[in-house]
Design an enzyme around this catalytic site. Structure first.
Site, PDB file in Angstrom:
ATOM      1  N   ASP A 101       0.816  -1.223   0.000  1.00 27.76           N
ATOM      2  CA  ASP A 101       0.000   0.000   0.000  1.00 27.76           C
ATOM      3  C   ASP A 101       0.852   1.278   0.000  1.00 27.76           C
ATOM      4  OD1 ASP A 101      -3.011  -0.948   1.534  1.00 27.76           O
ATOM      5  OD2 ASP A 101      -1.313  -2.302   1.333  1.00 27.76           O
ATOM      6  N   GLU A 139      -4.626   2.126  -2.896  1.00 30.29           N
ATOM      7  CA  GLU A 139      -5.855   2.631  -2.281  1.00 30.29           C
ATOM      8  C   GLU A 139      -5.607   3.705  -1.225  1.00 30.29           C
ATOM      9  OE1 GLU A 139      -8.214   0.949   0.508  1.00 30.29           O
ATOM     10  OE2 GLU A 139      -6.546   0.553   1.864  1.00 30.29           O
ATOM     11  N   ASN A 140      -4.364   3.854  -0.773  1.00 27.24           N
ATOM     12  CA  ASN A 140      -4.037   4.858   0.245  1.00 27.24           C
ATOM     13  C   ASN A 140      -3.194   6.004  -0.295  1.00 27.24           C
ATOM     14  OD1 ASN A 140      -3.679   2.111   2.429  1.00 27.24           O
ATOM     15  ND2 ASN A 140      -5.262   3.654   2.650  1.00 27.24           N
ATOM     16  N   ASN A 188     -10.445  -1.129   0.666  1.00 23.64           N
ATOM     17  CA  ASN A 188     -11.654  -0.571   1.270  1.00 23.64           C
ATOM     18  C   ASN A 188     -11.764   0.949   1.143  1.00 23.64           C
ATOM     19  OD1 ASN A 188      -9.401  -0.886   3.239  1.00 23.64           O
ATOM     20  ND2 ASN A 188     -10.774   0.246   4.602  1.00 23.64           N
ATOM     21  N   HIS A 189     -10.662   1.640   0.817  1.00 17.80           N
ATOM     22  CA  HIS A 189     -10.714   3.093   0.636  1.00 17.80           C
ATOM     23  C   HIS A 189     -10.839   3.494  -0.839  1.00 17.80           C
ATOM     24  CE1 HIS A 189     -10.094   3.902   4.794  1.00 17.80           C
ATOM     25  NE2 HIS A 189      -8.877   3.400   4.839  1.00 17.80           N
ATOM     26  N   HIS A 196      -7.179  -7.987   0.203  1.00 10.36           N
ATOM     27  CA  HIS A 196      -7.107  -6.808   1.056  1.00 10.36           C
ATOM     28  C   HIS A 196      -7.937  -7.064   2.309  1.00 10.36           C
ATOM     29  CE1 HIS A 196      -5.927  -2.563   1.287  1.00 10.36           C
ATOM     30  NE2 HIS A 196      -7.087  -2.344   1.891  1.00 10.36           N
ATOM     31  N   HIS A 219      -3.344  -4.283   3.263  1.00 11.39           N
ATOM     32  CA  HIS A 219      -4.256  -3.593   4.174  1.00 11.39           C
ATOM     33  C   HIS A 219      -3.668  -3.308   5.553  1.00 11.39           C
ATOM     34  CE1 HIS A 219      -7.889  -2.044   5.995  1.00 11.39           C
ATOM     35  NE2 HIS A 219      -7.877  -2.988   6.913  1.00 11.39           N
ATOM     36  N   HIS A 256      -0.587  -2.906   6.468  1.00 12.36           N
ATOM     37  CA  HIS A 256       0.595  -2.033   6.353  1.00 12.36           C
ATOM     38  C   HIS A 256       1.786  -2.522   7.175  1.00 12.36           C
ATOM     39  CE1 HIS A 256      -1.798   1.808   4.973  1.00 12.36           C
ATOM     40  NE2 HIS A 256      -2.268   0.681   4.457  1.00 12.36           N
TER      41      HIS A 256
END
Length: 258
Positions: free
Chosen positions: A8, A39-40, A68-69, A150, A175, A177
């Site tokens: 990520d 996604e981040n 999810n983001h 994820h 996810h 991290h």
């Protein structure tokens, strides 16, 4: 064949790391394909705006997975259907834009890249990942399958990976991290790691500044999380596969700090 998979990418520090060092890492490691979870990447470590997509693409990322983001920034809805190399979780509930998997060719081989969302302790109630994975993998032709799972729970990642090991050559978790030290060739068929880790400020609350996160956890004070500042680390894995069979030969963890 070598595939570099980057954990990520978190906020401005993560983007700067990719922009500054991915080109030289590619010269050293010589991957054929580069995949990154994005996604981040954008403002506050949420979603992926078009400007940041273009930046990462120019730096050398070939394909993008999300999590999810994905839809935290609405701008992604404006372009996600127009780019051929970006996927969001295939088991996202409801009618949302984007695709959950894609198939591309490399050296006359069809490669399927699939993104899935976990179910345990997640803020998005994803559709059953077993059902969605079976549907996609059973109804498409491919030579190599890669899954970004994820998810929060380590046991869930291992269980799903074991279930899919007959169909998938690479299964990596994202996810949390936090890079795990359990890389292996699962069931002699699937290159596996529970979590690749992340690319961002290492001395942080998985990318965010400690102050606001600690206040929320300790005193239930709601405040906006901001990106941490400090030395940045790139977490990734390098998977090597036999060229003729595309079976995984090795999986190597990477922790790169300039």
């Amino acid at each position: 064949m070598k595939i570099l998979i980057i954990g990520d990418i978190y906020g401005q520090p993560g983007k700067r790391m990719i922009q500054s060092y991915l080109p030289s890492l590619k010269q050293t490691l010589k991957p054929d394909i580069v995949i990154a979870n994005a996604e981040n990447t954008s403002i506050g470590g949420k979603s992926l705006i078009k400007k940041d997509y273009d930046l990462l693409k120019a730096a050398g990322v070939d394909y993008f997975t999300m999590g999810n983001h994905t839809f935290k920034n609405r701008e992604i809805n404006d372009y996600i259907d127009d780019v051929p190399d970006l996927i969001r979780p295939a088991n996202w509930p409801g009618n949302v834009k984007g695709r959950g998997f894609l198939i591309f060719e490399y050296n006359n081989k069809k490669i399927l890249l699939l993104n899935l969302l976990g179910q345990s302790f997640m803020n998005i109630p994803g559709i059953n990942p077993f059902t969605i994975a079976d549907e996609i993998l059973n109804n498409n032709k491919y030579d190599l399958a890669i899954v970004d799972y994820h998810a929060e729970a380590t046991a869930e990642k291992i269980i799903v990976a074991n279930y899919l090991s007959k169909k998938v050559q690479i299964f990596f978790g994202t996810h949390t991290h936090v890079q795990t030290a359990d890389e292996r060739i699962l069931n002699k068929k699937t290159a596996y790691i529970t979590d690749v880790g992340f690319t961002g400020v290492f001395d942080s609350a998985i990318g965010a500044d400690f102050k606001a996160v600690t206040a929320k956890m300790k005193d239930d004070i709601k405040s906006k999380f901001i990106e941490a500042q400090g030395p940045v680390r790139l977490n990734a894995i390098l998977v090597t596969l036999y060229d003729n069979t595309l079976k995984p030969y090795s999986i190597e963890r990477i922790q790169f700090t300039p």
